[in-house]
Design a protein around this motif. Structure first.
Motif, PDB file in Angstrom:
ATOM      1  N   SER A  36     137.807  17.238  42.777  1.00  0.00           N
ATOM      2  CA  SER A  36     138.107  16.615  41.471  1.00  0.00           C
ATOM      3  C   SER A  36     139.362  16.978  41.037  1.00  0.00           C
ATOM      4  O   SER A  36     139.988  16.044  40.308  1.00  0.00           O
ATOM      5  CB  SER A  36     137.068  17.318  40.309  1.00  0.00           C
ATOM      6  OG  SER A  36     136.975  18.476  40.312  1.00  0.00           O
ATOM      7  N   PHE A  37     140.030  17.942  41.246  1.00  0.00           N
ATOM      8  CA  PHE A  37     141.445  18.405  40.999  1.00  0.00           C
ATOM      9  C   PHE A  37     142.274  17.586  41.825  1.00  0.00           C
ATOM     10  O   PHE A  37     143.283  16.830  41.163  1.00  0.00           O
ATOM     11  CB  PHE A  37     142.009  19.674  41.493  1.00  0.00           C
ATOM     12  CG  PHE A  37     143.108  20.151  41.240  1.00  0.00           C
ATOM     13  CD1 PHE A  37     143.454  20.601  39.870  1.00  0.00           C
ATOM     14  CD2 PHE A  37     144.224  20.028  42.217  1.00  0.00           C
ATOM     15  CE1 PHE A  37     144.899  20.948  39.618  1.00  0.00           C
ATOM     16  CE2 PHE A  37     145.316  20.409  41.881  1.00  0.00           C
ATOM     17  CZ  PHE A  37     145.831  20.935  40.788  1.00  0.00           C
ATOM     18  N   CYS A  38     142.338  17.456  43.024  1.00  0.00           N
ATOM     19  CA  CYS A  38     143.060  16.352  44.106  1.00  0.00           C
ATOM     20  C   CYS A  38     142.869  15.196  43.579  1.00  0.00           C
ATOM     21  O   CYS A  38     143.854  14.552  43.488  1.00  0.00           O
ATOM     22  CB  CYS A  38     142.930  16.980  45.439  1.00  0.00           C
ATOM     23  SG  CYS A  38     143.206  18.492  45.912  1.00  0.00           S
ATOM     24  N   ARG A  39     141.745  14.583  43.063  1.00  0.00           N
ATOM     25  CA  ARG A  39     141.529  13.190  42.822  1.00  0.00           C
ATOM     26  C   ARG A  39     142.306  13.069  41.498  1.00  0.00           C
ATOM     27  O   ARG A  39     142.876  11.781  41.423  1.00  0.00           O
ATOM     28  CB  ARG A  39     140.191  12.757  42.888  1.00  0.00           C
ATOM     29  CG  ARG A  39     139.577  12.623  44.191  1.00  0.00           C
ATOM     30  CD  ARG A  39     138.127  11.769  44.015  1.00  0.00           C
ATOM     31  NE  ARG A  39     137.018  12.662  43.484  1.00  0.00           N
ATOM     32  CZ  ARG A  39     136.563  12.871  42.370  1.00  0.00           C
ATOM     33  NH1 ARG A  39     137.079  11.733  41.460  1.00  0.00           N
ATOM     34  NH2 ARG A  39     135.840  13.720  41.997  1.00  0.00           N
ATOM     35  N   THR A  40     142.259  13.871  40.589  1.00  0.00           N
ATOM     36  CA  THR A  40     143.105  13.666  39.465  1.00  0.00           C
ATOM     37  C   THR A  40     144.605  13.379  39.433  1.00  0.00           C
ATOM     38  O   THR A  40     145.095  12.954  38.568  1.00  0.00           O
ATOM     39  CB  THR A  40     142.567  14.615  38.359  1.00  0.00           C
ATOM     40  OG1 THR A  40     143.212  15.791  38.753  1.00  0.00           O
ATOM     41  CG2 THR A  40     141.110  14.533  37.762  1.00  0.00           C
ATOM     42  N   HIS A  41     145.048  14.068  40.378  1.00  0.00           N
ATOM     43  CA  HIS A  41     146.499  14.364  40.763  1.00  0.00           C
ATOM     44  C   HIS A  41     147.019  13.208  41.980  1.00  0.00           C
ATOM     45  O   HIS A  41     148.073  13.188  42.122  1.00  0.00           O
ATOM     46  CB  HIS A  41     146.914  15.322  41.431  1.00  0.00           C
ATOM     47  CG  HIS A  41     146.910  16.545  40.037  1.00  0.00           C
ATOM     48  ND1 HIS A  41     148.019  16.562  39.315  1.00  0.00           N
ATOM     49  CD2 HIS A  41     145.846  17.266  39.525  1.00  0.00           C
ATOM     50  CE1 HIS A  41     147.655  17.479  38.356  1.00  0.00           C
ATOM     51  NE2 HIS A  41     146.619  17.811  38.589  1.00  0.00           N
ATOM     52  N   ALA A  42     145.697  12.416  42.629  1.00  0.00           N
ATOM     53  CA  ALA A  42     146.077  11.528  43.521  1.00  0.00           C
ATOM     54  C   ALA A  42     146.866  12.462  44.534  1.00  0.00           C
ATOM     55  O   ALA A  42     147.682  11.910  45.439  1.00  0.00           O
ATOM     56  CB  ALA A  42     146.846  10.379  43.252  1.00  0.00           C
ATOM     57  N   ALA A 114     146.521   8.266  54.453  1.00  0.00           N
ATOM     58  CA  ALA A 114     145.815   9.525  54.433  1.00  0.00           C
ATOM     59  C   ALA A 114     144.272   9.269  54.855  1.00  0.00           C
ATOM     60  O   ALA A 114     143.657   8.299  54.505  1.00  0.00           O
ATOM     61  CB  ALA A 114     145.842   9.907  52.707  1.00  0.00           C
ATOM     62  N   GLN A 115     143.844  10.574  55.216  1.00  0.00           N
ATOM     63  CA  GLN A 115     142.602  10.694  55.297  1.00  0.00           C
ATOM     64  C   GLN A 115     141.865  11.461  54.410  1.00  0.00           C
ATOM     65  O   GLN A 115     142.089  12.335  53.826  1.00  0.00           O
ATOM     66  CB  GLN A 115     142.258  11.502  56.777  1.00  0.00           C
ATOM     67  CG  GLN A 115     143.071  10.801  57.769  1.00  0.00           C
ATOM     68  CD  GLN A 115     142.242  11.215  59.144  1.00  0.00           C
ATOM     69  OE1 GLN A 115     141.801  12.352  59.211  1.00  0.00           O
ATOM     70  NE2 GLN A 115     142.569  10.537  60.225  1.00  0.00           N
ATOM     71  N   GLY A 116     140.851  10.761  53.758  1.00  0.00           N
ATOM     72  CA  GLY A 116     139.910  11.590  52.725  1.00  0.00           C
ATOM     73  C   GLY A 116     138.905  12.489  53.368  1.00  0.00           C
ATOM     74  O   GLY A 116     138.491  12.519  54.335  1.00  0.00           O
ATOM     75  N   VAL A 117     139.100  13.627  52.645  1.00  0.00           N
ATOM     76  CA  VAL A 117     138.524  14.843  53.255  1.00  0.00           C
ATOM     77  C   VAL A 117     137.582  15.742  52.148  1.00  0.00           C
ATOM     78  O   VAL A 117     138.148  15.437  50.903  1.00  0.00           O
ATOM     79  CB  VAL A 117     139.518  15.907  54.073  1.00  0.00           C
ATOM     80  CG1 VAL A 117     139.963  15.325  55.242  1.00  0.00           C
ATOM     81  CG2 VAL A 117     140.710  16.339  52.956  1.00  0.00           C
ATOM     82  N   THR A 118     136.531  16.106  52.639  1.00  0.00           N
ATOM     83  CA  THR A 118     135.990  17.017  51.608  1.00  0.00           C
ATOM     84  C   THR A 118     135.371  18.382  52.359  1.00  0.00           C
ATOM     85  O   THR A 118     135.110  18.338  53.384  1.00  0.00           O
ATOM     86  CB  THR A 118     134.639  16.232  50.941  1.00  0.00           C
ATOM     87  OG1 THR A 118     133.819  15.678  52.177  1.00  0.00           O
ATOM     88  CG2 THR A 118     134.832  14.913  50.107  1.00  0.00           C
ATOM     89  N   TYR A 119     135.664  19.241  51.443  1.00  0.00           N
ATOM     90  CA  TYR A 119     135.507  20.688  52.306  1.00  0.00           C
ATOM     91  C   TYR A 119     134.154  21.157  51.380  1.00  0.00           C
ATOM     92  O   TYR A 119     133.872  22.421  51.300  1.00  0.00           O
ATOM     93  CB  TYR A 119     136.630  21.463  51.937  1.00  0.00           C
ATOM     94  CG  TYR A 119     137.949  20.923  52.606  1.00  0.00           C
ATOM     95  CD1 TYR A 119     137.780  20.833  54.080  1.00  0.00           C
ATOM     96  CD2 TYR A 119     138.817  20.652  52.053  1.00  0.00           C
ATOM     97  CE1 TYR A 119     138.827  20.500  54.740  1.00  0.00           C
ATOM     98  CE2 TYR A 119     139.900  19.849  52.499  1.00  0.00           C
ATOM     99  CZ  TYR A 119     140.032  19.993  53.905  1.00  0.00           C
ATOM    100  OH  TYR A 119     141.130  19.451  54.733  1.00  0.00           O
TER     101      TYR A 119
END
Ligand SMILES: [Zn+2]
Length: 146
Positions: A36-42, A114-119
């Motif tokens: 959620s953090f990285c998405r809000t900052h693109a 960019a490659q979308g990644v989830t951890y």
């Protein structure tokens, strides 16, 4: 340190970084973390375990370190202008970072998609181990004020 230097800065210039890597831009691994953090900052991040990152704090009071969720990393933000510059972790092995390429004055045109990644599925231990082996070593002890 071999390689080219890429300078990123927050919007107001208080905090900046120099990312050095010998890897040509066209071969960078660019990650778009889906937290959620990285998405809000693109955010678009990259790292090179063989490269280096150096932070510069022209106005150290504007440094804001944000932690959330597992609190295993510090997200380096400018308190004044809100720019997200990098994420940083310090372990017994050293200090490592990924830089947010959005802080570059311009994105290189040859930058790969960019490659979308989830951890989300990682344990905290796995997360630290991945960062130690994949993130970029930070030059300078503790990389500025904490
Ligand atoms: Zn700023």
């Amino acid at each position: 340190m071999a390689g080219r230097a890429y300078e990123g800065s927050c919007h107001c210039g208080a905090i900046s970084y120099v990312y050095r890597t010998a890897v040509p831009v066209s071969q960078w691994q660019v990650r778009a973390c889906q937290c959620s953090f990285c998405r809000t900052h693109a955010a678009l991040t990259t790292s090179d375990a063989a490269g280096s990152v150096e932070f510069r704090f022209d106005r150290p009071d504007d440094l804001h370190l944000y932690r959330f969720a597992l609190k295993t990393a510090d997200f380096v933000l400018c308190r004044n202008c809100g720019t997200y510059l990098a994420a940083r972790i310090t372990t017994p092995k050293g200090s490592y970072a990924v830089v947010n390429l959005r802080a570059l004055s311009r994105l290189p045109p040859e930058l790969p998609a960019a490659q979308g990644v989830t951890y989300d599925a990682e344990s905290p231990e796995d997360r630290v181990a991945r960062r130690e082996s994949h993130w970029t070593p930070v030059l300078g002890v503790a990389a500025g004020p904490a």
